[in-house]
Design a protein around this motif. Structure first.
Motif, mmCIF file in Angstrom:
data_model
loop_
_atom_site.group_PDB
_atom_site.id
_atom_site.type_symbol
_atom_site.label_atom_id
_atom_site.label_comp_id
_atom_site.label_asym_id
_atom_site.label_seq_id
_atom_site.Cartn_x
_atom_site.Cartn_y
_atom_site.Cartn_z
ATOM 1 N N GLY A 113 34.101 42.213 39.294
ATOM 2 C CA GLY A 113 34.904 41.407 38.511
ATOM 3 C C GLY A 113 35.459 42.367 37.506
ATOM 4 N N SER A 114 34.626 42.892 36.800
ATOM 5 C CA SER A 114 34.759 43.820 35.525
ATOM 6 C C SER A 114 36.090 44.984 36.075
ATOM 7 C CB SER A 114 33.633 44.488 35.060
ATOM 8 O OG SER A 114 32.932 43.506 34.363
ATOM 9 N N TYR A 146 36.566 35.104 29.504
ATOM 10 C CA TYR A 146 35.638 36.248 29.812
ATOM 11 C C TYR A 146 36.252 36.769 31.129
ATOM 12 C CZ TYR A 146 31.407 38.651 31.738
ATOM 13 O OH TYR A 146 30.414 39.430 31.956
ATOM 14 N N ASP A 253 42.791 35.651 36.277
ATOM 15 C CA ASP A 253 41.228 36.128 36.626
ATOM 16 C C ASP A 253 40.615 35.122 37.473
ATOM 17 O OD1 ASP A 253 38.942 36.955 36.858
ATOM 18 O OD2 ASP A 253 38.676 37.566 34.548
ATOM 19 N N ILE A 256 35.813 33.894 39.406
ATOM 20 C CA ILE A 256 35.077 32.544 39.785
ATOM 21 C C ILE A 256 35.640 31.705 40.639
ATOM 22 C CG2 ILE A 256 34.008 30.408 38.506
ATOM 23 C CD1 ILE A 256 32.518 32.455 36.673
ATOM 24 N N LYS A 282 33.212 38.490 43.489
ATOM 25 C CA LYS A 282 32.237 37.487 43.835
ATOM 26 C C LYS A 282 32.378 37.021 45.051
ATOM 27 C CE LYS A 282 31.459 36.384 38.918
ATOM 28 N NZ LYS A 282 29.863 36.516 38.301
HETATM 29 C C1 LIG Z 1 36.403 35.565 35.290
HETATM 30 C C2 LIG Z 1 35.359 36.523 35.307
HETATM 31 N N1 LIG Z 1 35.980 37.798 35.326
HETATM 32 C C3 LIG Z 1 35.435 38.709 35.551
HETATM 33 C C4 LIG Z 1 34.039 38.599 35.770
HETATM 34 C C5 LIG Z 1 33.097 40.194 35.467
HETATM 35 O O1 LIG Z 1 32.597 40.042 37.148
HETATM 36 P P1 LIG Z 1 31.356 41.316 37.242
HETATM 37 O O2 LIG Z 1 30.280 40.636 36.660
HETATM 38 O O3 LIG Z 1 31.332 41.273 38.975
HETATM 39 O O4 LIG Z 1 31.827 42.567 36.583
HETATM 40 C C6 LIG Z 1 33.228 37.434 35.808
HETATM 41 C C7 LIG Z 1 31.919 37.553 35.954
HETATM 42 O O5 LIG Z 1 31.338 36.309 35.701
HETATM 43 C C8 LIG Z 1 34.103 36.492 35.615
HETATM 44 O O6 LIG Z 1 33.596 35.244 35.465
#
Ligand SMILES: Cc1ncc(COP(=O)(O)O)c(C=O)c1O
Length: 440
Positions: A113-114, A146, A253, A256, A282
């Motif tokens: 996600g990041s 987030y 984003d 989730i 995810k």
């Molecule tokens: C909305 C959102 N964006 C980005 C991320 C980051 O994902 P990752 O932990 O796979 O890098 C998350 C993780 O929970 C998230 O909820």
């Protein structure tokens, strides 16, 4: 405990987002998983109330996914994604864009996600420049948002604990106000009634910075990590309209909310608002092999497809973009979702889920309950002077009773695998009820 499987020394592993010293004194170790359940190191079955970490949407150890990964590891372990390709990556991309809302028909692969967040933000900036709007460099996030833990995502994110240790972060970032409003919306079922006007915050930021400096706005349609904060009715529509008015890209984003969490494949469909860029991870591979994907509108992709054909159009990518194992896992995941109708199963169970979670309303310390699709949150009154302690006590006590939940602040978040049966929803909330009655 099964000594053969347990580590002797817990010290070396610096655990992420974990109270390391507390954990290592009383570790909570999971050793296997199948369907809706984990098995803890002491042999107890633990109901997975949060799909791992919001990712195991089809449940654990699903045969199609496991077989796809194993077969792929034998056939081809790795292929470079720069200036080379492998057939299944293209097959996956074509399949994925049939699931996304119309118009979002090109996909860039990442591993988390990041990374999807960073990729989406970079695409937004580069797109504005490509269309002759190079002054649009500002990014707008939202308080309590987030977006992962890399620098771009931390900068547009709005959770203070995640930001305050890391200096000035990206320059030129501003934030909308959060939409969570207990005074007006406590105990809403589904989208809250009040707060659409908070989208006008974007007009305020446009007035402050001028639209010509703003590249994109990024929001989670439903904030997950901050504790399941739902968009007030009309809010996302308004945000879309203001972005359109000012030539600002809208990024959802959906790390989730994507892949069925809200009862539709994506929140964009659930709420009838299509972003310009949609971020996922995810559930794309059911959490089995790390993967993420960024979907963009055709106009965005096309804006890059100019210049000499022998030139790289976008200087960005990861060694593991479209990794063969992740691609295979994702294809197996999509097969499983399709065969079992999981991307819309949340809609079928939504009322049952809503009734079950709202039945906890009269328990001690509960100040809000909210829900949508197969996601929900129970907000507890914090212990004065000891924020987070009450919910974390519930987390520990729940785990002892055989339920894995997530807590953030004093909020308990629930997001089970989408294969959950009604009897397991009952079990989940019976266990939680028992837990909440015991904590101080
Ligand atoms: C909305 C959102 N964006 C980005 C991320 C980051 O994902 P990752 O932990 O796979 O890098 C998350 C993780 O929970 C998230 O909820």
């Amino acid at each position: 405990m099964d000594g053969a499987r347990l580590p002797n020394d817990l010290e070396a592993f610096w655990m992420p987002f974990t109270a390391n010293r507390q954990f290592k004194k009383a570790p909570r170790l999971l050793v296997s998983a199948e369907g809706m359940y984990y098995t803890a190191a002491d042999g107890r079955k633990v109901l997975d109330g949060c799909a791992g970490l919001w990712c195991v949407n089809a449940g654990h150890a699903r045969p199609k996914i496991v077989e796809a990964i194993v077969a792929q590891a034998r056939e081809m372990d790795y292929a470079p994604p720069f200036q080379m390709g492998h057939p299944k990556a293209f097959e996956l991309a074509s399949r994925l864009v049939t699931l996304t809302p119309p118009g979002l028909d090109h996909v860039f692969f990442t591993n988390s996600g990041s990374e999807s967040v960073e990729t989406g933000l970079k695409i937004a900036l580069a797109y504005q420049r490509a269309i002759g709007q190079a002054s649009r460099t500002r990014l707008i996030g939202r308080e309590r948002g987030y977006h992962g833990v890399n620098f771009g995502g931390t900068s547009v994110g709005g959770i203070v604990a995640n930001r305050k240790m890391f200096g000035t972060l990206l320059a030129g970032v501003d934030h909308l106000r959060a939409t969570h409003d207990l005074s007006r919306n406590a105990f809403s079922r589904g989208q809250p009634e009040h707060g659409a006007e908070l989208a006008d915050e974007l007009e305020r930021l446009v007035a402050l910075h001028d639209a010509s400096t703003i590249a994109a706005v990024i929001v989670e349609p439903v904030s997950g990590s901050a504790g399941v904060l739902l968009p007030p009715k009309g809010y996302l529509e308004k945000l879309r309209a203001i972005c359109d008015k000012h030539g600002i890209l809208l990024i959802f984003d959906e790390v989730i909310t994507g892949f069925g969490r809200l009862g539709k494949p994506f929140a964009a469909e659930r709420y009838g608002v299509t972003p310009d860029i949609l971020l996922t991870a995810k559930g794309i591979s059911n959490g089995s092999v790390p993967m993420g994907a960024v979907f963009v509108k055709k106009e965005i992709y096309d804006a890059f497809m100019t210049g000499p054909e022998n030139m790289i159009e976008f200087f960005h990518g990861y060694t593991y973009s479209a990794h063969p194992l992740a691609v295979a896992a994702s294809l197996g995941t999509l097969d499983t979702y399709e065969e079992e109708g999981l991307l819309t199963r949340g809609s079928e169970l939504a009322d049952y889920w809503a009734d079950a979670i709202h039945s906890l309303r009269d328990l001690p310390h509960v100040i809000d309950i909210r829900n949508e699709g197969l996601v929900g949150a129970i907000e507890l009154e914090p212990i004065p002077g000891a924020p987070t302690k009450r919910a974390f006590s519930a987390f520990l006590a729940g785990f002892e009773k055989g339920l894995m939940m997530r807590t953030t602040g004093d909020i308990i978040a629930l997001s089970p695998p989408l294969i959950i049966q009604k009897s397991e929803i009952d079990l989940l909330f019976d266990t939680l009820r028992g837990t909440l009655k015991t904590i101080d």
